[in-house]
Design an enzyme around this catalytic site. Sequence first.
Site, mmCIF file in Angstrom:
data_model
loop_
_atom_site.group_PDB
_atom_site.id
_atom_site.type_symbol
_atom_site.label_atom_id
_atom_site.label_comp_id
_atom_site.label_asym_id
_atom_site.label_seq_id
_atom_site.Cartn_x
_atom_site.Cartn_y
_atom_site.Cartn_z
ATOM 1 N N ASN A 1 0.835 -1.205 0.000
ATOM 2 C CA ASN A 1 0.000 0.000 0.000
ATOM 3 C C ASN A 1 0.865 1.248 0.000
ATOM 4 O O ASN A 1 1.743 1.331 -0.877
ATOM 5 C CB ASN A 1 -1.146 -0.054 1.016
ATOM 6 C CG ASN A 1 -0.805 -0.206 2.467
ATOM 7 O OD1 ASN A 1 -0.239 -1.202 2.869
ATOM 8 N ND2 ASN A 1 -1.182 0.751 3.282
ATOM 9 N N ASP A 2 0.679 2.185 0.870
ATOM 10 C CA ASP A 2 1.228 3.543 0.711
ATOM 11 C C ASP A 2 2.717 3.630 0.351
ATOM 12 O O ASP A 2 3.538 2.892 0.908
ATOM 13 C CB ASP A 2 1.116 4.316 2.038
ATOM 14 C CG ASP A 2 -0.230 4.200 2.695
ATOM 15 O OD1 ASP A 2 -1.148 3.646 2.093
ATOM 16 O OD2 ASP A 2 -0.351 4.678 3.827
ATOM 17 N N SER B 1 2.917 4.013 7.995
ATOM 18 C CA SER B 1 3.488 4.982 7.055
ATOM 19 C C SER B 1 4.309 6.077 7.715
ATOM 20 O O SER B 1 4.141 6.386 8.897
ATOM 21 C CB SER B 1 2.364 5.608 6.227
ATOM 22 O OG SER B 1 1.916 4.660 5.297
ATOM 23 N N ARG C 1 -1.048 9.344 13.251
ATOM 24 C CA ARG C 1 -0.059 8.629 12.432
ATOM 25 C C ARG C 1 0.397 9.363 11.170
ATOM 26 O O ARG C 1 -0.081 10.418 10.831
ATOM 27 C CB ARG C 1 -0.618 7.273 12.029
ATOM 28 C CG ARG C 1 -1.893 7.308 11.210
ATOM 29 C CD ARG C 1 -2.287 5.879 10.791
ATOM 30 N NE ARG C 1 -3.555 5.847 10.097
ATOM 31 C CZ ARG C 1 -4.724 5.656 10.702
ATOM 32 N NH1 ARG C 1 -4.787 5.482 12.004
ATOM 33 N NH2 ARG C 1 -5.847 5.657 9.995
ATOM 34 N N ASP C 2 1.321 8.703 10.487
ATOM 35 C CA ASP C 2 1.801 9.059 9.145
ATOM 36 C C ASP C 2 2.605 10.367 9.116
ATOM 37 O O ASP C 2 2.281 11.311 8.379
ATOM 38 C CB ASP C 2 0.624 9.137 8.136
ATOM 39 C CG ASP C 2 -0.214 7.873 8.125
ATOM 40 O OD1 ASP C 2 0.294 6.821 8.568
ATOM 41 O OD2 ASP C 2 -1.381 7.934 7.681
ATOM 42 N N GLU D 1 -5.459 10.782 6.685
ATOM 43 C CA GLU D 1 -4.253 9.967 6.705
ATOM 44 C C GLU D 1 -3.203 10.612 5.803
ATOM 45 O O GLU D 1 -3.526 11.401 4.913
ATOM 46 C CB GLU D 1 -4.560 8.544 6.196
ATOM 47 C CG GLU D 1 -5.657 7.857 7.001
ATOM 48 C CD GLU D 1 -5.958 6.425 6.565
ATOM 49 O OE1 GLU D 1 -5.931 5.543 7.426
ATOM 50 O OE2 GLU D 1 -6.214 6.187 5.368
ATOM 51 N N TRP E 1 -9.135 1.793 -0.196
ATOM 52 C CA TRP E 1 -9.396 0.865 0.917
ATOM 53 C C TRP E 1 -10.778 0.228 0.815
ATOM 54 O O TRP E 1 -11.034 -0.822 1.402
ATOM 55 C CB TRP E 1 -9.261 1.580 2.266
ATOM 56 C CG TRP E 1 -7.840 1.714 2.729
ATOM 57 C CD1 TRP E 1 -7.168 2.877 2.933
ATOM 58 C CD2 TRP E 1 -6.930 0.660 3.064
ATOM 59 N NE1 TRP E 1 -5.883 2.613 3.357
ATOM 60 C CE2 TRP E 1 -5.716 1.252 3.450
ATOM 61 C CE3 TRP E 1 -7.010 -0.737 3.052
ATOM 62 C CZ2 TRP E 1 -4.597 0.523 3.839
ATOM 63 C CZ3 TRP E 1 -5.898 -1.475 3.441
ATOM 64 C CH2 TRP E 1 -4.712 -0.847 3.823
#
Length: 482
Positions: free
Chosen positions: A27-28, A85, A149-150, A203, A288
């Site tokens: 993914n990312d 991430s 996050r991220d 995100e 997603w």
Amino acid sequence: MPDNLSHDPIEQGRPVFHFTAPSNWLNDPNGLVYVDGAYHMFYQHHPHDNTFGPQHWGHASSPDLVSWRHHEIALAPDDLGMIFSGSAVIDSGNTAGFGAGAIVAVFTHHLADGVERQSLAFSTDSGTTFHKYVGNPVLESPDGVPDFRDPKVFRWTGDDGDETWVMVLAVGVEVWIYISDDLIEWELASQFSTDGHSGRVWECPDLFELRVANGDTKKWVLAIGVDSADLPHLYGTRYFVGEFDGKTFTHSHTDVHWADHGADFYAAQSWSSAPDDRKVWIGWMNNWGYARETPTEGWRGAMSVPRELGLLDTGDGIRLTQAPVRELERKRRAIVRRDNVTLEVGDDLGEGVRGVALDIDATVNLDRSTASELRISVRIGEDESTDIVLDLAESTLSVDRFRSGRHLIHRSYAGSRLVSVGEKQGMLDIRVLVDATSLEVFAGHGLVAITEQIFPSASSDGVAIEAVDGVVVLTSLEISGL
Ligand code: FRU
């Protein structure tokens, strides 16, 4: 809806010119950084299964953003959790003490109970090996706030020459901005949120400055991934254009836009310290809503093409522009090349062209075209076709995937995208990148981007370029294999 619903996996469906993991789930994009002549790309990866799982950072590098070499996995889960991430920077001044010029990765440690904290890892051998910092984590969520996050980190230089590290972090439906002298101690500087554009969770934020191509100013762009029930396709990348003073991002409330109008461009991140002052980003070409169910075998998830970013003053406000990096053009093998061609009803400029990896580049003379539509159809086969339709009267571009092959039984997969291209006069450029399982459309100086995954049969490889109810004048048309 046609009766071709099926979950048969696509075995030969690996993209030709889009990045995928050597095997299994991706993914990312993470930790994008340019160092010693190479663009490094790390990515969210589950190396042992074809679905989201214990997340690692996979690693690849490229001299030109087009051909990629796979490397050993850079970061694996540990006692603090999975490796979610994050980003990477070059610490030229050795502020963190890992060595001058170390690559420092700043990422989220995610525990099964949902607790998220920011941690560091560093490499002093140009990214070959990474060591986790012994003092991890470096930033804990205050009061255990979930969805914390991220981190995207960059170096900020003020007008007085003062420098500091800045981190943008997705926290619920806000972006929190932290600053630091050493990448280890972080201080909260501001919190950014908007009314009415928030969705369920934000995100993968990114914040960068760009020059306005047709002006003499620079502006800051804050981009975020939005998980939103309001979106027909649930997940998308939004951006805000505004100002940043080293601590706070501000924007006018009308400056809220989608970076891509398709269903499959998410978690985009820009490269740190790219040469020639260029800003290039890349996104996860997925959603997603159905990412875990796409019908592929042995691999799942691809990146978009890397895109050069710019800003343009449209008269209606300053907007982001995206163009596939110019390096991709070196891969083109010309199939059709025409100048000043008048396409009449019944003509087909795609006749005889076949391919699953194509670059179609056209410029339409809107003043001399009388047709109601220009239709560019790709991946044509028995009962299959994906049509990109320019409606000349309405000045819109649309793409749908009703006949794009295996349909996924998910409400956010079906549907069509319709975008205004603004221009009714003059020239309009349209670029279509077709790969084994995707389509990216760029139009109007890169102001419009539409990214969609498609899952036609490998044998559906026909192309048609046609005018409806009148003529379309193309000042140029190039169809190339990639
Ligand atoms: C975005 C995201 C991030 C998270 C990562 C986990 O696609 O949900 O917020 O860090 O994926 O793989």
